[in-house]
Scaffold this active site. Structure first.
Site, PDB file in Angstrom:
ATOM      1  N   LYS A 120       0.938  -1.283  -0.011  1.00  0.00           N
ATOM      2  CA  LYS A 120       0.044  -0.011  -0.122  1.00  0.00           C
ATOM      3  C   LYS A 120       0.951   1.221  -0.004  1.00  0.00           C
ATOM      4  O   LYS A 120       0.499   2.166  -0.712  1.00  0.00           O
ATOM      5  CB  LYS A 120      -1.000  -0.182   1.237  1.00  0.00           C
ATOM      6  CG  LYS A 120      -1.672   1.216   1.350  1.00  0.00           C
ATOM      7  CD  LYS A 120      -2.442   1.417   2.731  1.00  0.00           C
ATOM      8  CE  LYS A 120      -1.434   2.249   3.290  1.00  0.00           C
ATOM      9  NZ  LYS A 120      -2.076   2.913   4.526  1.00  0.00           N
ATOM     10  N   ASP A 138      -6.309   0.939   1.253  1.00  0.00           N
ATOM     11  CA  ASP A 138      -6.378   1.217   2.475  1.00  0.00           C
ATOM     12  C   ASP A 138      -7.623   0.928   3.174  1.00  0.00           C
ATOM     13  O   ASP A 138      -8.503   0.164   2.438  1.00  0.00           O
ATOM     14  CB  ASP A 138      -6.184   2.472   2.957  1.00  0.00           C
ATOM     15  CG  ASP A 138      -7.189   3.637   2.513  1.00  0.00           C
ATOM     16  OD1 ASP A 138      -8.165   3.217   1.815  1.00  0.00           O
ATOM     17  OD2 ASP A 138      -7.047   4.798   3.204  1.00  0.00           O
TER      18      ASP A 138
END
Length: 225
Positions: A120, A138
């Site tokens: 991420k 996320d």
């Protein structure tokens, strides 16, 4: 959800916010990398409060090393897991200097080899700092993708790969920004504010709340903004 519906969702979000930006504050690719790494299990607001002073004295890996682990801890002690994050920032700085001449790499695999950097974080840095059309998943993106039916998946990676398939190329650059902001401010975890959602008619969520709570109505909070 059909691809045409996904395209309509992005189109509406783009009309409301043509050039979305991340809410973390940064100066250069390195400080962005640091900020995103620090944001794990912490809010962007708390990270910004800490990094304003940190980045005033350390904007390069060399300066971060000079600050030392204790100095870093002092700046980020208000952020969750600050001890581990301070150690990671020291190791990350060393790795950047030794492996990349102090520069932030532009490949996901190289970024993921750095201390404290996962997929991420790598995707966020590639997207924001270098303009790469990546989708960083996320908690907000994961929730919106599953709740709306855009790209249901049991893991962040599964959602990321599905979003890449259904997101039209013209929207890839800002896709995760639109979804993050939508999840943060409208499609909230506990109480999605469906009554003011611009994509409510396209969303597949079965528990839609089309009328705001009485307290909000009384205070005028139910108005679109």
């Amino acid at each position: 959800m059909k691809k045409a519906q996904v395209a309509d969702i992005y189109l509406r979000l783009a009309e409301l916010n043509p050039e979305p930006v991340g809410e973390l504050e940064w100066v250069n690719p390195y400080t962005l990398l640091v900020a995103v790494a620090l944001s794990a299990q912490a809010t962007d607001v708390s990270v910004n409060l800490a990094t304003r002073k940190l980045f005033a004295v350390a904007q390069t890996p060399e300066q971060m090393l000079a600050l030392g682990e204790a100095g870093i801890r002092e700046h980020i002690k208000t952020i969750g897991l600050f001890n581990t994050k301070a150690k990671n920032l020291i190791l990350m700085a060393q790795q950047l200097i030794e492996r990349h001449g102090g520069e932030v790499p532009t490949e996901r695999s190289a970024l993921e080899e750095l201390a404290g950097v996962g997929r991420k974080t790598a995707n966020v840095v590639l997207n924001i700092a270098f303009g790469t059309p990546t989708i960083a998943v996320d908690t907000h993106v994961f929730r919106v993708a599953n709740r709306t039916g855009m790209a249901p998946g049991k893991t962040p990676l599964a959602v990321e790969l599905k979003l890449e398939k259904v997101t039209p190329p013209m929207f890839m650059r800002h896709a995760h920004h639109w979804l993050i902001l939508h999840g943060r401010y409208i499609c909230k975890a506990r109480a999605p504010e469906c009554w003011r959602c611009p994509i409510v008619d396209l969303c597949g969520f079965r528990g839609k709340k089309l009328v705001p709570p009485k307290s909000r109505t009384a205070q005028g909070d139910g108005q679109a903004r």
